[in-house]
Design an enzyme around this catalytic site. Structure first.
Site, mmCIF file in Angstrom:
data_model
loop_
_atom_site.group_PDB
_atom_site.id
_atom_site.type_symbol
_atom_site.label_atom_id
_atom_site.label_comp_id
_atom_site.label_asym_id
_atom_site.label_seq_id
_atom_site.Cartn_x
_atom_site.Cartn_y
_atom_site.Cartn_z
ATOM 1 N N HIS A 105 0.840 -1.211 0.000
ATOM 2 C CA HIS A 105 0.000 0.000 0.000
ATOM 3 C C HIS A 105 0.874 1.259 0.000
ATOM 4 O O HIS A 105 0.661 2.172 -0.798
ATOM 5 C CB HIS A 105 -0.909 -0.040 1.241
ATOM 6 C CG HIS A 105 -1.742 1.186 1.448
ATOM 7 N ND1 HIS A 105 -3.116 1.163 1.482
ATOM 8 C CD2 HIS A 105 -1.392 2.487 1.661
ATOM 9 C CE1 HIS A 105 -3.572 2.390 1.670
ATOM 10 N NE2 HIS A 105 -2.546 3.208 1.796
ATOM 11 N N GLU A 106 1.891 1.290 0.860
ATOM 12 C CA GLU A 106 2.751 2.482 0.960
ATOM 13 C C GLU A 106 3.602 2.647 -0.300
ATOM 14 O O GLU A 106 3.821 3.769 -0.764
ATOM 15 C CB GLU A 106 3.646 2.412 2.201
ATOM 16 C CG GLU A 106 2.910 2.387 3.532
ATOM 17 C CD GLU A 106 1.787 3.397 3.639
ATOM 18 O OE1 GLU A 106 1.919 4.521 3.103
ATOM 19 O OE2 GLU A 106 0.760 3.060 4.247
#
Ligand code: NI
Length: 186
Positions: free
Chosen positions: A140-141
């Site tokens: 996600h990051e």
């Protein structure tokens, strides 16, 4: 030298920096160390599990992840500078949220396990084998560094239902493409 961090405002969907491809860090300067300290403070103050530099208005390839700090009541932030995935394995679906997309939570398919390589905050090259929430958080990051948001990965049909909520969040973007929506509601 250890830097004291400060809370930074988080950019909200609609902000143009969230859609840019972030630039690699070429040297870990005092300014970068300060940014890392600020990212940590902001992550915990906002009750996040991960945060990427573009989310605080810096288009640089730095992410931090600490998926279990709340559960374990112990902070263990991993700082990843210029991260690169080396391996992806399996598939898993879990519900994701994002500090830049308040009040929206949706299921996203990710690799179940990943191996990632990155510099840590001391400039040492490190490898992490991750699974579970750590693996999801890293993916996600990392997406943030590519200008990708988790709502982009939601199936089309679901996205139709999200559109109105997303438009509402985007509506506070100013004429410079900055969205610092006042998030007192959280
Ligand atoms: Ni996010």
């Amino acid at each position: 030298m250890k830097k004291r961090g400060k809370l930074l405002p988080v950019r909200i969907i609609g902000d143009k920096i969230l859609r840019q491809v972030a630039k690699p860090v070429t040297e870990i300067t005092d300014e970068i160390r300060q940014l890392i300290a600020d990212l940590k403070i902001t992550l915990y103050e906002k009750d996040g599990v991960g945060l990427a530099a573009p989310q605080v208005g810096r288009s640089l390839r730095i992410i931090i992840s600490d998926p279990y700090w709340y559960r374990d009541n112990r902070k263990n932030p991993r700082v990843l500078i210029n991260p690169k995935f080396l391996e992806f394995e399996g598939e898993t679906t879990s519900e994701e949220g994002c500090l830049s997309i308040p009040r929206i939570f949706e299921k996203v398919i990710r690799a179940e396990r990943v191996v990632i390589e990155a510099l840590d905050e001391n400039g040492e090259l490190r490898q992490y084998s991750a699974d579970g929430l750590f693996a999801t958080s890293l993916q996600h990051e990392y997406d943030h560094l590519e200008g990708i948001l988790f709502v982009d990965r939601v199936p089309k049909l679901k996205k139709v239902f999200l559109k109105r909520k997303i438009r509402e969040l985007e509506s506070t973007t100013d004429e410079n493409g900055i969205n610092l929506r006042n998030e007192k509601l959280n």
